[in-house]
Design a protein around this motif. Structure first.
Motif, PDB file in Angstrom:
ATOM      1  N   HIS A 144     -10.455 -59.902   3.542  1.00  0.00           N
ATOM      2  CA  HIS A 144     -10.285 -59.015   2.353  1.00  0.00           C
ATOM      3  C   HIS A 144     -10.527 -57.584   2.552  1.00  0.00           C
ATOM      4  O   HIS A 144     -11.735 -57.258   3.259  1.00  0.00           O
ATOM      5  N   PRO A 145      -9.666 -56.658   2.362  1.00  0.00           N
ATOM      6  CA  PRO A 145     -10.091 -55.347   2.578  1.00  0.00           C
ATOM      7  C   PRO A 145     -11.066 -54.621   1.470  1.00  0.00           C
ATOM      8  O   PRO A 145     -10.985 -54.947   0.738  1.00  0.00           O
ATOM      9  N   TYR A 146     -11.876 -53.846   1.948  1.00  0.00           N
ATOM     10  CA  TYR A 146     -12.832 -52.999   1.056  1.00  0.00           C
ATOM     11  C   TYR A 146     -12.993 -51.765   1.582  1.00  0.00           C
ATOM     12  O   TYR A 146     -12.836 -51.452   2.809  1.00  0.00           O
ATOM     13  N   LEU A 147     -13.825 -50.801   0.633  1.00  0.00           N
ATOM     14  CA  LEU A 147     -14.000 -49.298   1.168  1.00  0.00           C
ATOM     15  C   LEU A 147     -15.555 -49.233   0.886  1.00  0.00           C
ATOM     16  O   LEU A 147     -16.015 -49.674   0.156  1.00  0.00           O
ATOM     17  N   GLU A 148     -16.034 -48.677   1.915  1.00  0.00           N
ATOM     18  CA  GLU A 148     -17.410 -48.176   2.201  1.00  0.00           C
ATOM     19  C   GLU A 148     -17.925 -47.013   1.175  1.00  0.00           C
ATOM     20  O   GLU A 148     -17.022 -46.513   0.525  1.00  0.00           O
ATOM     21  N   GLY A 149     -19.173 -47.130   1.058  1.00  0.00           N
ATOM     22  CA  GLY A 149     -19.549 -46.205  -0.167  1.00  0.00           C
ATOM     23  C   GLY A 149     -19.256 -44.864   0.100  1.00  0.00           C
ATOM     24  O   GLY A 149     -18.875 -44.108  -0.874  1.00  0.00           O
ATOM     25  N   GLU A 150     -19.288 -44.297   1.473  1.00  0.00           N
ATOM     26  CA  GLU A 150     -18.837 -42.949   1.715  1.00  0.00           C
ATOM     27  C   GLU A 150     -17.491 -42.810   1.224  1.00  0.00           C
ATOM     28  O   GLU A 150     -17.157 -41.524   0.882  1.00  0.00           O
ATOM     29  N   GLY A 151     -16.377 -43.767   1.411  1.00  0.00           N
ATOM     30  CA  GLY A 151     -15.148 -43.460   1.089  1.00  0.00           C
ATOM     31  C   GLY A 151     -15.135 -43.526  -0.589  1.00  0.00           C
ATOM     32  O   GLY A 151     -14.253 -42.609  -1.007  1.00  0.00           O
ATOM     33  N   TYR A 152     -15.977 -44.108  -1.380  1.00  0.00           N
ATOM     34  CA  TYR A 152     -15.779 -43.635  -2.859  1.00  0.00           C
ATOM     35  C   TYR A 152     -16.625 -42.387  -3.240  1.00  0.00           C
ATOM     36  O   TYR A 152     -15.811 -41.754  -4.059  1.00  0.00           O
ATOM     37  N   LYS A 153     -17.349 -42.203  -2.318  1.00  0.00           N
ATOM     38  CA  LYS A 153     -17.799 -40.644  -2.734  1.00  0.00           C
ATOM     39  C   LYS A 153     -16.718 -39.837  -2.343  1.00  0.00           C
ATOM     40  O   LYS A 153     -16.668 -38.728  -3.123  1.00  0.00           O
ATOM     41  N   ALA A 154     -16.073 -39.767  -1.326  1.00  0.00           N
ATOM     42  CA  ALA A 154     -15.047 -38.844  -1.070  1.00  0.00           C
ATOM     43  C   ALA A 154     -14.125 -38.855  -1.980  1.00  0.00           C
ATOM     44  O   ALA A 154     -13.402 -37.653  -2.353  1.00  0.00           O
ATOM     45  N   LEU A 155     -13.639 -40.077  -2.457  1.00  0.00           N
ATOM     46  CA  LEU A 155     -12.735 -40.098  -3.611  1.00  0.00           C
ATOM     47  C   LEU A 155     -13.150 -39.295  -4.830  1.00  0.00           C
ATOM     48  O   LEU A 155     -12.320 -38.588  -5.479  1.00  0.00           O
ATOM     49  N   GLU A 156     -14.243 -39.441  -5.250  1.00  0.00           N
ATOM     50  CA  GLU A 156     -14.849 -38.950  -6.360  1.00  0.00           C
ATOM     51  C   GLU A 156     -15.096 -37.385  -6.203  1.00  0.00           C
ATOM     52  O   GLU A 156     -14.826 -36.471  -7.094  1.00  0.00           O
ATOM     53  N   ASP A 157     -15.367 -36.953  -4.990  1.00  0.00           N
ATOM     54  CA  ASP A 157     -15.609 -35.386  -4.681  1.00  0.00           C
ATOM     55  C   ASP A 157     -14.377 -34.616  -4.687  1.00  0.00           C
ATOM     56  O   ASP A 157     -14.273 -33.471  -5.024  1.00  0.00           O
ATOM     57  N   THR A 158     -13.311 -35.371  -4.383  1.00  0.00           N
ATOM     58  CA  THR A 158     -11.946 -34.683  -4.299  1.00  0.00           C
ATOM     59  C   THR A 158     -11.073 -34.719  -5.480  1.00  0.00           C
ATOM     60  O   THR A 158     -10.005 -34.322  -5.672  1.00  0.00           O
ATOM     61  N   GLY A 159     -11.756 -35.597  -6.618  1.00  0.00           N
ATOM     62  CA  GLY A 159     -11.114 -35.551  -8.008  1.00  0.00           C
ATOM     63  C   GLY A 159     -10.003 -36.431  -7.907  1.00  0.00           C
ATOM     64  O   GLY A 159      -9.169 -36.152  -8.726  1.00  0.00           O
ATOM     65  N   ALA A 160      -9.944 -37.516  -7.269  1.00  0.00           N
ATOM     66  CA  ALA A 160      -8.790 -38.303  -7.139  1.00  0.00           C
ATOM     67  C   ALA A 160      -8.865 -39.286  -8.471  1.00  0.00           C
ATOM     68  O   ALA A 160      -9.885 -39.432  -9.088  1.00  0.00           O
ATOM     69  N   GLU A 161      -7.725 -39.411  -9.254  1.00  0.00           N
ATOM     70  CA  GLU A 161      -7.503 -40.180 -10.500  1.00  0.00           C
ATOM     71  C   GLU A 161      -7.716 -41.687 -10.039  1.00  0.00           C
ATOM     72  O   GLU A 161      -8.489 -42.229 -10.645  1.00  0.00           O
ATOM     73  N   PHE A 162      -7.129 -42.279  -8.852  1.00  0.00           N
ATOM     74  CA  PHE A 162      -7.189 -43.820  -8.775  1.00  0.00           C
ATOM     75  C   PHE A 162      -6.469 -43.887  -7.518  1.00  0.00           C
ATOM     76  O   PHE A 162      -6.067 -42.741  -6.738  1.00  0.00           O
ATOM     77  N   ALA A 163      -6.858 -44.935  -6.620  1.00  0.00           N
ATOM     78  CA  ALA A 163      -6.449 -45.292  -5.312  1.00  0.00           C
ATOM     79  C   ALA A 163      -6.256 -46.889  -5.307  1.00  0.00           C
ATOM     80  O   ALA A 163      -6.805 -47.771  -5.793  1.00  0.00           O
ATOM     81  N   PHE A 164      -5.282 -47.119  -4.394  1.00  0.00           N
ATOM     82  CA  PHE A 164      -5.141 -48.582  -4.139  1.00  0.00           C
ATOM     83  C   PHE A 164      -4.648 -48.983  -2.508  1.00  0.00           C
ATOM     84  O   PHE A 164      -3.957 -47.658  -1.869  1.00  0.00           O
ATOM     85  N   LEU A 165      -4.527 -50.149  -2.385  1.00  0.00           N
ATOM     86  CA  LEU A 165      -4.069 -50.122  -0.962  1.00  0.00           C
ATOM     87  C   LEU A 165      -2.890 -51.557  -0.866  1.00  0.00           C
ATOM     88  O   LEU A 165      -3.120 -52.510  -1.656  1.00  0.00           O
ATOM     89  N   LEU A 166      -1.914 -51.320  -0.354  1.00  0.00           N
ATOM     90  CA  LEU A 166      -0.804 -52.372  -0.298  1.00  0.00           C
ATOM     91  C   LEU A 166      -0.576 -52.825   1.165  1.00  0.00           C
ATOM     92  O   LEU A 166      -0.751 -52.417   2.056  1.00  0.00           O
ATOM     93  N   ASP A 167      -0.247 -54.215   0.985  1.00  0.00           N
ATOM     94  CA  ASP A 167       0.056 -54.816   2.262  1.00  0.00           C
ATOM     95  C   ASP A 167       1.373 -54.588   2.645  1.00  0.00           C
ATOM     96  O   ASP A 167       2.132 -54.039   1.841  1.00  0.00           O
ATOM     97  N   ASN A 168       1.974 -55.351   3.830  1.00  0.00           N
ATOM     98  CA  ASN A 168       3.418 -55.138   4.109  1.00  0.00           C
ATOM     99  C   ASN A 168       4.222 -55.844   3.254  1.00  0.00           C
ATOM    100  O   ASN A 168       5.701 -55.219   3.349  1.00  0.00           O
ATOM    101  N   SER A 169       3.860 -56.751   2.386  1.00  0.00           N
ATOM    102  CA  SER A 169       4.683 -57.105   1.268  1.00  0.00           C
ATOM    103  C   SER A 169       4.878 -56.299   0.096  1.00  0.00           C
ATOM    104  O   SER A 169       5.733 -56.569  -0.834  1.00  0.00           O
TER     105      SER A 169
END
Length: 507
Positions: A67-92
């Motif tokens: 199961h994929p997960y995002l490290e804490g530094e990744g969440y910090k990068a999302l918040e710092d850059t002002g992203a609204e939301f994020a998600f990950l899709l598989d091949n299907s």
């Protein structure tokens, strides 16, 4: 000054709208070019959005169960850059990881939906996608934060980009030139009547400049100046006409009684029965009457020359022959033994032909030679003629020189400087006589009528009069017209030569 400020203000306004037009055109061009380069920059990993999504994808990992997960530094990068939301899709197309995703965002996407929001928007959210090892990472921005536009260019268009830029620069130059010409023509059209009016004032004509438009106030001032000058010109003409008519009338009235005085004096001089002393007095009366007659003629002539009322009887003459004739007339007229008169004529002057009034030029030479005789008890007089060149012109230089006392500096200054030559102030001694050659003043002013007439005659022929430093030589410069050889060549010209080169009358 108001009219000048108005022109200045119009010039500033014209320059402003030309600059605004050029800026507007360039802004449109820059928007197009900017959109092009912005579309190109989306595929550049160095762009801001690409750096952000790559940075976030680097913190994406998988657990032991896959199961994929995002490290804490990744969440910090999302918040710092002002992203609204994020998600990950598989091949299907199924969402296997998410962060702050709104409820309106589906959990599963078809291949067509993925292709659509990758290029444009997802539920009006501008998104960026990045294909990493764990799947397709999608990061969205706020709805009003980013605009997405698609600009495509072929490689051939990119290769033509330098030509495109050159065309833009050329178009800018042409636009500025056209606008400047149009603005300048408007200003030229407004100033043209003013320039014509100024030319009219210079030539002495009455002018009437339009008093409306950009230069309306200037035109009004010019019209007022023209009216004032016209009144002054008429007053001067009336004064000059009255003066000339008065001189002519007085001269005519004096001429008849003066002729009678000269006639009676001549009869008394020739009467043998009269005593010798009485006959001498009659001769003096006749001589002085002749001088008065000459002065009257001089006064009439100088008045006409001063106001351009003496017509010049222009004809061809040979200056060398004119100089010899003037000298011979004095020698044959009984020149006293105390005086020597010689001529020195340059050989180059012998074949020169000039245009002028022979009668007036002869009068000028006679005045110069006569001055040397009258103001010197004995002297040697030399009449010299030669050709001189200067500033691309060929001049005939005529000089009358004597070894006597010379013309005083005071008189030379009066004649040389551009002053009123009718009279000049003098300093009389206690006896009421002038220190200049012992001659009496006329109303406290020196009598220079003879030399003044010489200068007027020379000026009327387009020449000038000068003096030597010691005042013993008077120099006349007259424009040389041509030579006898040139005149013969003109007479022998073929018809086609006259048609091609022209034939100026009087050459």
């Amino acid at each position: 000054m108001k009219s000048l400020f108005k022109i200045y203000r119009r010039y500033i306004f014209s320059a402003g709208w030309i600059a605004a037009a050029v800026i507007l055109v360039n802004m449109c061009v820059l928007m197009v070019v900017g959109a092009y380069f912005a579309s190109q920059s989306r595929e550049n990993p160095d762009s801001g959005g690409r750096r952000r999504i790559i940075e976030v994808s680097s913190y994406m990992n998988r657990e032991e169960n896959g199961h994929p997960y995002l490290e804490g530094e990744g969440y910090k990068a999302l918040e710092d850059t002002g992203a609204e939301f994020a998600f990950l899709l598989d091949n299907s197309g199924r969402r296997i990881w998410s962060w702050e995703v709104p409820e309106e965002i589906p959990v599963h996407f078809t291949l067509g939906e993925v292709a659509s929001f990758t290029r444009w928007y997802l539920k009006d959210y501008p998104v960026r996608v990045w294909n990493c090892d764990e799947g397709l990472l999608v990061i969205a921005d706020a709805k009003d934060k980013v605009g997405k536009y698609t600009v495509e260019m072929s490689r051939s268009s990119i290769r033509k980009l330098p030509v495109f830029l050159l065309v833009i620069m050329t178009a800018n130059l042409l636009l500025v030139l056209i606008l400047a010409v149009l603005s300048g023509y408007r200003l030229y059209s407004s100033l043209r009547p003013v320039a014509s009016g100024i030319d009219g004032l210079v030539s002495g004509r009455r002018i009437l400049v339009p008093e409306q438009g950009l230069t309306g106030e200037l035109g009004k001032k010019l019209n007022q100046a023209s009216a004032v000058l016209e009144i002054q010109r008429r007053n001067l003409e009336q004064r000059d006409t009255a003066r000339t008519e008065w001189i002519s009338g007085v001269s005519h009235d004096i001429r008849t009684p003066l002729s009678m005085v000269m006639g009676y004096a001549d009869n008394l001089e020739n009467k043998e029965e009269l005593p010798e002393e009485d006959r001498k007095q009659a001769a003096i009366i006749k001589e002085q009457s002749l001088k008065i007659k000459t002065l009257i003629e001089d006064l009439n002539l100088t008045s006409k020359l001063e106001y351009q009322m003496q017509p010049l009887r222009m004809e061809e003459y040979i200056p060398a022959a004119l100089l010899r004739l003037a000298a011979v007339s004095f020698l044959n007229g009984g020149l006293a033994e105390e005086y020597e008169l010689e001529t020195d004529i340059q050989e180059e002057l012998e074949g020169v032909v000039m245009q002028g009034d022979v009668r007036l030029l002869t009068r000028a030479l006679n005045n110069l030679i006569g001055n040397s005789i009258r103001h010197n008890s004995r002297c040697r007089i030399e009449v010299k003629g030669e050709l001189v060149s200067g500033n691309g012109l060929t001049l005939c230089r005529i000089a009358v020189k004597d070894d006597g006392k010379g013309i005083p500096a005071e008189i030379r200054n009066i004649l040389t400087e551009d002053r009123n030559l009718r009279a000049a102030p003098g300093k009389a001694d206690n006896r009421g006589e002038s220190p200049i050659m012992g001659k009496p003043y006329i109303m406290g002013k020196p009598h220079i009528m003879g030399l003044r007439i010489v200068k007027q005659i020379v000026n009327a022929h387009g020449g000038r009069m000068d003096f030597s430093a010691d005042g013993r030589e008077v120099i006349l410069y007259l424009p040389a017209a041509g030579t006898l050889e040139e005149r013969k060549e003109r007479k022998n010209r073929k018809w086609w030569e006259i048609l091609w080169y022209g034939d100026v009358k009087g050459e």
